[in-house]
Design an enzyme around this catalytic site. Structure first.
Site, PDB file in Angstrom:
ATOM      1  N   SER A   1     -10.800  28.654  28.369  1.00  0.00           N
ATOM      2  CA  SER A   1      -9.370  28.305  28.458  1.00  0.00           C
ATOM      3  C   SER A   1      -8.655  28.020  27.150  1.00  0.00           C
ATOM      4  O   SER A   1      -7.446  27.844  27.163  1.00  0.00           O
ATOM      5  CB  SER A   1      -9.188  27.107  29.379  1.00  0.00           C
ATOM      6  OG  SER A   1      -9.181  27.539  30.708  1.00  0.00           O
TER       7      SER A   1
ATOM      8  N   LYS B   1      -1.782  19.772  25.709  1.00  0.00           N
ATOM      9  CA  LYS B   1      -1.936  20.310  27.070  1.00  0.00           C
ATOM     10  C   LYS B   1      -1.815  19.166  28.070  1.00  0.00           C
ATOM     11  O   LYS B   1      -2.299  18.055  27.806  1.00  0.00           O
ATOM     12  CB  LYS B   1      -3.312  20.985  27.166  1.00  0.00           C
ATOM     13  CG  LYS B   1      -3.584  21.713  28.478  1.00  0.00           C
ATOM     14  CD  LYS B   1      -4.967  22.388  28.422  1.00  0.00           C
ATOM     15  CE  LYS B   1      -5.312  23.127  29.699  1.00  0.00           C
ATOM     16  NZ  LYS B   1      -6.633  23.795  29.622  1.00  0.00           N
TER      17      LYS B   1
ATOM     18  N   SER C   1      -6.723  28.638  30.907  1.00  0.00           N
ATOM     19  CA  SER C   1      -5.710  27.787  31.484  1.00  0.00           C
ATOM     20  C   SER C   1      -4.769  27.130  30.472  1.00  0.00           C
ATOM     21  O   SER C   1      -3.721  26.629  30.872  1.00  0.00           O
ATOM     22  CB  SER C   1      -6.387  26.693  32.308  1.00  0.00           C
ATOM     23  OG  SER C   1      -7.152  25.847  31.470  1.00  0.00           O
TER      24      SER C   1
HETATM   25  N1  GLN Z   1     -10.735  30.768  33.671  1.00  0.00           N
HETATM   26  C1  GLN Z   1     -11.849  29.905  33.906  1.00  0.00           C
HETATM   27  C2  GLN Z   1     -11.666  29.207  35.236  1.00  0.00           C
HETATM   28  O1  GLN Z   1     -10.825  29.606  35.929  1.00  0.00           O
HETATM   29  C3  GLN Z   1     -11.977  28.923  32.796  1.00  0.00           C
HETATM   30  C4  GLN Z   1     -10.994  27.821  32.861  1.00  0.00           C
HETATM   31  C5  GLN Z   1     -11.137  26.844  31.769  1.00  0.00           C
HETATM   32  O2  GLN Z   1     -11.783  27.102  30.757  1.00  0.00           O
HETATM   33  N2  GLN Z   1     -10.585  25.676  32.004  1.00  0.00           N
HETATM   34  O3  GLN Z   1     -12.359  28.300  35.591  1.00  0.00           O
END
Ligand code: GLN
Length: 486
Positions: free
Chosen positions: A178, A79, A154
């Site tokens: 994420s 990532k 994400s």
């Molecule tokens: N969807 C969550 C957010 O928008 C989690 C994101 C993540 O785990 N990086 O913060």
């Protein structure tokens, strides 16, 4: 045989027996990227020539008996929020659009030590803020099962790359879901380790008390293998735990007789897609059929998790992201009249709308006069949420829930309504607040052929119990064998 379709453990066996070469596997993955990534758009950076070059070296080492790990010679994507020495690391943000780190994140250094091949850096929501990859500062990644839908986020690029055969496995990061939510959306396995299990050194910080790196793979065996490589104490990360790392592949057992599985009554909520609910309830029955004892548990503060998370995560983000000022890293706006103007212009032009929203929310929650009412209150509720899990784990070994309330939604469906988007994380967020490990594994498909995820949660530093339950379930079902047709 299409080599890009195989798992780490398949390839490890074949490489060891001389039935294929790292070069052949790497070329198959790079060719697959060339063939489908114009549709999927999983990668920000493709590292084709360097990867093939590395693979040639790996083949010499394999022949010389120097392969020291199951990921040796295997292409694993990273990532784009993990630092890679000499390779662009953008966090999918214009503000880091030209950032080339001078060092490797610890997880990357460990993978290098284990002889992996790096096919490229995957797309994500900018600074990991989002659930759909629509917040990437560059482009949206598509779900390989349906190109009109989001891959989750994400770590959407990593999950889509695994599902599309554009890598053998990948690393993602998980602050509120994420890794697990994109794994569910793309029909792959994703594990968020216990907070402190994997070093965060060189992971670009979003919310430091919640962030954790973990594997995204085609099956549970590969998850155990990859976790073995990346886990462990790191003096460079003071929050990494100095405790022994077991061999996670020892937890790959089919027998779950006597294992106690808890179902939180607060998690089967209105607004959950009935197809998701049915798939998860069927999965629990399967575990029961394999000898597990299923019982109801209660996590009474569940209803506060999303609000608590969006106070604490944004507060930490507002502080972490203060370093992007046009001076030290990445993008600097042109034509500023003085230093303050340069800060303002660089940040205004460099950050996307969701990142700005979160910096504003977090700055507000931390400001004098509101700190007690928001940030401090959030910390107190976080403790209550953690205690809910402590209580539940007195009765059960693992907790089973849906990973997300729906399967992958359409691109654009929720982007106008941040609150709707934030609710996609309702089942994953508490896990980060409590710091416990969680895994998402495929447990079925909707009528429209979209993957559904089952989430299994364990006690702190008991990744083995969720890997065990996940493996037993996986071996009793066929879901993990289905591949997206592109
Ligand atoms: N969807 C969550 C957010 O928008 C989690 C994101 C993540 O785990 N990086 O913060």
């Amino acid at each position: 045989m299409e080599l890009y379709k195989l798992t780490i453990h398949d390839l490890h066996e074949m490489l060891a027996k001389g039935e294929t070469t790292s070069k052949a596997v790497t070329e198959a993955v790079i060719n697959r990227i060339k063939a489908v990534d114009n549709k999927v758009k999983a990668y920000i950076t493709v590292n084709a020539d360097a990867a093939i070059d590395r693979a040639e070296h790996a083949d010499k080492d394999i022949k010389a008996g120097k392969a020291n790990s199951p990921v040796f010679g295997v292409p694993i994507a990273i990532k784009d929020n993990m630092c890679t020495d000499g390779i662009k690391t953008t966090c999918a943000s214009k503000i880091l659009g030209n950032f080339i780190p001078p060092y490797d994140a610890t997880v990357v250094a460990k993978l290098k030590q284990a002889g992996y091949i790096m096919p490229g850096k995957t797309n994500m929501d900018e600074f990991a803020m989002g659930s759909s990859t629509e917040n990437s500062g560059f482009f949206v990644t598509k779900n390989p099962w349906d190109l009109e839908r989001i891959p989750g986020g994400s770590s959407g690029g990593s999950a889509a790359a695994v599902a599309a055969g554009e890598c053998i496995a990948a690393l993602g990061s998980d602050t509120g879901g994420s890794i697990r939510q994109p794994a569910a959306c793309c029909g792959v396995v994703g594990l968020k380790p216990t907070y402190g299990r994997v070093s965060r050194y060189g992971l670009v910080a979003f919310a430091s008390s919640l962030d954790q790196i973990g594997p995204l793979t085609k099956d549970v065996t590969d998850t155990a293998i990859l976790l073995n490589v990346i886990a462990g104490h790191d003096p460079k990360d003071s929050t990494s735990a100095d405790i022994a790392v077991p061999d996670f592949t020892k937890a790959l057992k089919k027998d779950v007789k006597g294992m106690k599985v808890g179902i939180p009554k607060e998690y089967f909520i209105e607004g959950m897609d009935p197809e998701v609910e049915k798939a998860v309830r069927d999965a629990v029955k399967t575990l029961e059929g394999l000898g597990a004892k299923v019982m109801e548990v209660s996590l009474p503060h569940t209803g506060y998790a999303v609000a608590t998370y969006y106070i604490l995560a944004t507060s930490e983000a507002s502080s972490n992201l203060a370093r992007y000022d046009g001076v030290k890293y990445g993008f600097r706006a042109q034509g500023a009249k003085d230093l303050l103007d340069m800060y303002v212009k660089s940040r205004s032009q460099g950050f996307g709308p969701e990142v700005k929203r979160r910096i504003m929310l977090g700055t507000y929650a931390l400001s004098a006069g509101y700190y007690e009412a928001y940030y401090k209150k959030g910390q107190q509720v976080r403790t209550l949420i953690k205690r809910d899990f402590d209580e539940a784990f007195k009765q059960v070994d693992v907790i089973a829930t849906p990973t997300a309330p729906t399967a992958a939604f359409k691109i654009g469906e929720k982007s106008a309504d941040p609150l709707q988007m934030y609710l996609s994380d309702i089942f994953t967020i508490s896990v980060n607040l409590a710091g416990i490990p969680g895994i998402s594994i495929p447990c079925g498909f909707t009528k429209t052929n979209l993957p559904i995820g089952l989430q299994l949660l364990g006690r702190h530093f008991h990744e083995e119990s969720i890997i065990h339950a996940a493996f037993a379930y996986e071996q009793a079902t066929e879901w993990h064998k289905k591949r997206a047709k592109l």
